[in-house]
Design a protein around this motif. Structure first.
Motif, PDB file in Angstrom:
ATOM      1  N   PRO A  27     -12.142   4.818  -1.118  1.00 47.81           N
ATOM      2  CA  PRO A  27     -11.203   5.624  -2.186  1.00 47.81           C
ATOM      3  C   PRO A  27     -11.463   7.037  -2.263  1.00 47.81           C
ATOM      4  N   GLU A  28     -12.551   7.687  -1.835  1.00 46.19           N
ATOM      5  CA  GLU A  28     -12.808   9.035  -1.927  1.00 46.19           C
ATOM      6  C   GLU A  28     -11.745   9.757  -1.156  1.00 46.19           C
ATOM      7  N   LEU A  29     -11.340   9.096   0.072  1.00 44.34           N
ATOM      8  CA  LEU A  29     -10.258   9.812   0.914  1.00 44.34           C
ATOM      9  C   LEU A  29      -9.123   9.680   0.299  1.00 44.34           C
ATOM     10  N   VAL A  30      -8.842   8.537  -0.506  1.00 45.03           N
ATOM     11  CA  VAL A  30      -7.213   8.341  -1.192  1.00 45.03           C
ATOM     12  C   VAL A  30      -7.370   9.320  -2.038  1.00 45.03           C
ATOM     13  N   ALA A  31      -8.627   9.740  -2.996  1.00 46.50           N
ATOM     14  CA  ALA A  31      -8.354  10.356  -4.078  1.00 46.50           C
ATOM     15  C   ALA A  31      -8.077  11.893  -3.909  1.00 46.50           C
ATOM     16  N   ILE A  32      -8.194  12.334  -2.324  1.00 45.06           N
ATOM     17  CA  ILE A  32      -7.885  13.673  -2.088  1.00 45.06           C
ATOM     18  C   ILE A  32      -6.559  14.121  -2.444  1.00 45.06           C
ATOM     19  N   ASN A  33      -5.580  13.189  -2.053  1.00 49.18           N
ATOM     20  CA  ASN A  33      -4.129  13.725  -2.456  1.00 49.18           C
ATOM     21  C   ASN A  33      -3.374  12.888  -3.239  1.00 49.18           C
ATOM     22  N   ALA A  34      -3.956  11.779  -3.883  1.00 46.30           N
ATOM     23  CA  ALA A  34      -3.584  10.868  -4.799  1.00 46.30           C
ATOM     24  C   ALA A  34      -2.669  11.191  -5.962  1.00 46.30           C
ATOM     25  N   HIS A  35      -2.725  12.665  -6.138  1.00 43.95           N
ATOM     26  CA  HIS A  35      -2.127  13.327  -7.374  1.00 43.95           C
ATOM     27  C   HIS A  35      -1.033  13.938  -6.831  1.00 43.95           C
ATOM     28  N   ILE A  36      -0.642  13.987  -5.593  1.00 45.20           N
ATOM     29  CA  ILE A  36       0.581  14.800  -5.037  1.00 45.20           C
ATOM     30  C   ILE A  36       1.827  13.777  -5.236  1.00 45.20           C
ATOM     31  N   GLU A  37       2.794  14.554  -5.838  1.00 48.65           N
ATOM     32  CA  GLU A  37       4.151  13.903  -5.943  1.00 48.65           C
ATOM     33  C   GLU A  37       5.087  14.198  -4.780  1.00 48.65           C
ATOM     34  N   ARG A  92       0.858  -1.276   0.030  1.00 47.90           N
ATOM     35  CA  ARG A  92       0.285   0.034  -0.041  1.00 47.90           C
ATOM     36  C   ARG A  92       0.850   1.205   0.082  1.00 47.90           C
ATOM     37  N   HIS A  93       1.983   0.988  -0.723  1.00 46.97           N
ATOM     38  CA  HIS A  93       2.948   2.247  -0.631  1.00 46.97           C
ATOM     39  C   HIS A  93       2.425   3.481  -1.341  1.00 46.97           C
ATOM     40  N   ALA A  94       1.143   3.375  -2.301  1.00 51.00           N
ATOM     41  CA  ALA A  94       0.933   4.306  -2.977  1.00 51.00           C
ATOM     42  C   ALA A  94      -0.090   5.356  -2.044  1.00 51.00           C
ATOM     43  N   TYR A  95      -0.534   4.860  -1.042  1.00 55.30           N
ATOM     44  CA  TYR A  95      -1.388   5.834  -0.021  1.00 55.30           C
ATOM     45  C   TYR A  95      -0.522   6.851   0.456  1.00 55.30           C
ATOM     46  N   ARG A  96      -0.887   7.933   0.798  1.00 52.37           N
ATOM     47  CA  ARG A  96      -0.192   9.020   1.285  1.00 52.37           C
ATOM     48  C   ARG A  96      -0.847   9.481   2.621  1.00 52.37           C
ATOM     49  N   LEU A  97      -0.141   9.358   3.692  1.00 52.77           N
ATOM     50  CA  LEU A  97      -0.658   9.932   5.028  1.00 52.77           C
ATOM     51  C   LEU A  97       0.539  10.774   5.647  1.00 52.77           C
ATOM     52  N   THR A  98       1.337  11.559   4.786  1.00 52.17           N
ATOM     53  CA  THR A  98       2.249  12.306   5.311  1.00 52.17           C
ATOM     54  C   THR A  98       1.556  13.907   5.036  1.00 52.17           C
ATOM     55  N   VAL A  99       1.941  14.988   5.349  1.00 52.56           N
ATOM     56  CA  VAL A  99       1.274  16.289   5.359  1.00 52.56           C
ATOM     57  C   VAL A  99       2.404  17.212   4.607  1.00 52.56           C
ATOM     58  N   ASP A 100       2.389  17.423   3.374  1.00 58.18           N
ATOM     59  CA  ASP A 100       3.303  18.499   2.827  1.00 58.18           C
ATOM     60  C   ASP A 100       2.456  19.489   1.702  1.00 58.18           C
ATOM     61  N   THR A 101       1.384  19.167   1.781  1.00 63.36           N
ATOM     62  CA  THR A 101       0.635  20.215   0.748  1.00 63.36           C
ATOM     63  C   THR A 101      -0.819  20.356   1.456  1.00 63.36           C
ATOM     64  N   ALA A 102      -1.543  21.225   0.915  1.00 62.88           N
ATOM     65  CA  ALA A 102      -2.867  21.395   1.353  1.00 62.88           C
ATOM     66  C   ALA A 102      -4.005  20.535   1.177  1.00 62.88           C
ATOM     67  N   GLU A 103      -3.574  19.500   0.165  1.00 63.43           N
ATOM     68  CA  GLU A 103      -4.492  18.376  -0.119  1.00 63.43           C
ATOM     69  C   GLU A 103      -3.917  17.503   1.088  1.00 63.43           C
ATOM     70  N   ASP A 104      -2.733  17.369   1.339  1.00 56.49           N
ATOM     71  CA  ASP A 104      -2.602  16.406   2.409  1.00 56.49           C
ATOM     72  C   ASP A 104      -3.203  16.625   3.803  1.00 56.49           C
ATOM     73  N   LEU A 105      -3.157  18.097   3.839  1.00 55.61           N
ATOM     74  CA  LEU A 105      -3.570  18.611   5.221  1.00 55.61           C
ATOM     75  C   LEU A 105      -5.410  18.183   5.426  1.00 55.61           C
ATOM     76  N   GLU A 106      -5.964  18.583   4.303  1.00 54.24           N
ATOM     77  CA  GLU A 106      -7.437  18.314   4.044  1.00 54.24           C
ATOM     78  C   GLU A 106      -7.603  16.500   4.347  1.00 54.24           C
ATOM     79  N   LEU A 107      -6.833  15.711   3.574  1.00 49.27           N
ATOM     80  CA  LEU A 107      -6.995  14.344   4.057  1.00 49.27           C
ATOM     81  C   LEU A 107      -6.794  14.042   5.708  1.00 49.27           C
ATOM     82  N   MET A 108      -5.815  14.754   6.251  1.00 47.46           N
ATOM     83  CA  MET A 108      -5.533  14.307   7.479  1.00 47.46           C
ATOM     84  C   MET A 108      -6.635  14.990   8.405  1.00 47.46           C
ATOM     85  N   ARG A 109      -6.987  15.952   8.129  1.00 49.27           N
ATOM     86  CA  ARG A 109      -8.323  16.767   8.813  1.00 49.27           C
ATOM     87  C   ARG A 109      -9.530  15.750   8.905  1.00 49.27           C
TER      88      ARG A 109
END
Length: 241
Positions: free
Chosen positions: A227-237, A186-203
């Protein structure tokens, strides 16, 4: 008895989301979730921040919760780790970054137990070289011996900023490796915070699902079923080293 400690690096001047680690979510700064989950390991936790005035709020927050904090060069994070390890007489270090609010202390405690049982100061153990966990669960475990070797011999700005390349690229030729993996990947999931999208998912995770109370596998199950949660920041590199 080896003295093991967790060192978390932090700074307020993130380029993509300044001040991110002290941003409030569900009435608490993000850093408080990170600290609480790591303190659950029972291991000493230290914050390694810069010596710039911009990080004074971090030092003040650490003091307010009784968290040990050391300060050093902004760009030479390797020096910050070396100074912190020396100040607290650590034999074994766990390196983490403070932009990972849901990093699981139980996962780290198990990894440290495996590392100590190996009894090998030339060992580097992590879940980052062979990624199978979501980003945001990253940790590295290595000895003071390897840290001091990197501190003495790493010369490039990138090596100094990113702490462990000298070790995990085995520049000395004498490092041994062990990896913590999970299946399915599951390495494609993103639970770090580096962008506004990451912060929104964490919120969303913290306010709607009390994610800070969930262990690793429950968090992954939550993302698997939403999957709607994953989609919030799935595009962040992720920023490259």
């Amino acid at each position: 008895m080896q003295r093991v400690g967790i060192i978390s690096q932090a700074r307020m001047t993130s380029t993509r989301l300044p001040g991110k680690v002290l941003r409030p979510v569900a009435g608490r700064p993000l850093l408080s979730y990170h600290v609480a989950r790591l303190q659950a390991t029972g291991l000493p936790l230290y914050l390694a921040i810069t010596d710039r005035p911009t990080d004074d709020p971090l030092a003040e927050y650490a003091a307010s919760i009784g968290l040990a904090c050391t300060r050093g060069p902004e760009d030479d994070v390797l020096a910050r780790y070396q100074q912190c390890a020396a100040a607290h007489s650590l034999d074994v270090l766990v390196r983490v970054t403070s932009d990972c609010p849901l990093l699981d202390g139980q996962l780290i405690a198990q990894a440290v137990q495996q590392y100590v049982a190996a009894g090998n100061p030339r060992l580097y153990l992590s879940n980052v070289l062979e990624r199978t966990f979501p980003r945001g669960f990253d940790f590295e475990v290595f000895s003071r011996e390897l840290l001091e070797e990197a501190y003495q011999h790493a010369t490039s700005a990138s090596d100094r900023e990113h702490v462990t390349p000298y070790i995990h690229q085995n520049r000395s030729g004498r490092v041994e490796f062990a990896h913590i993996r999970r299946f399915p990947d599951r390495h494609a999931y993103r639970l770090t915070v580096d962008t506004a999208e990451d912060l929104e998912l964490m919120r969303r995770l913290l306010e709607e699902y009390q994610a800070d109370q969930l262990p690793t596998e429950a968090l992954i199950d939550l993302l698997d079923t939403h999957p709607e949660l994953v989609a919030i920041n799935a595009h962040i590199e992720q920023k490259k080293l």
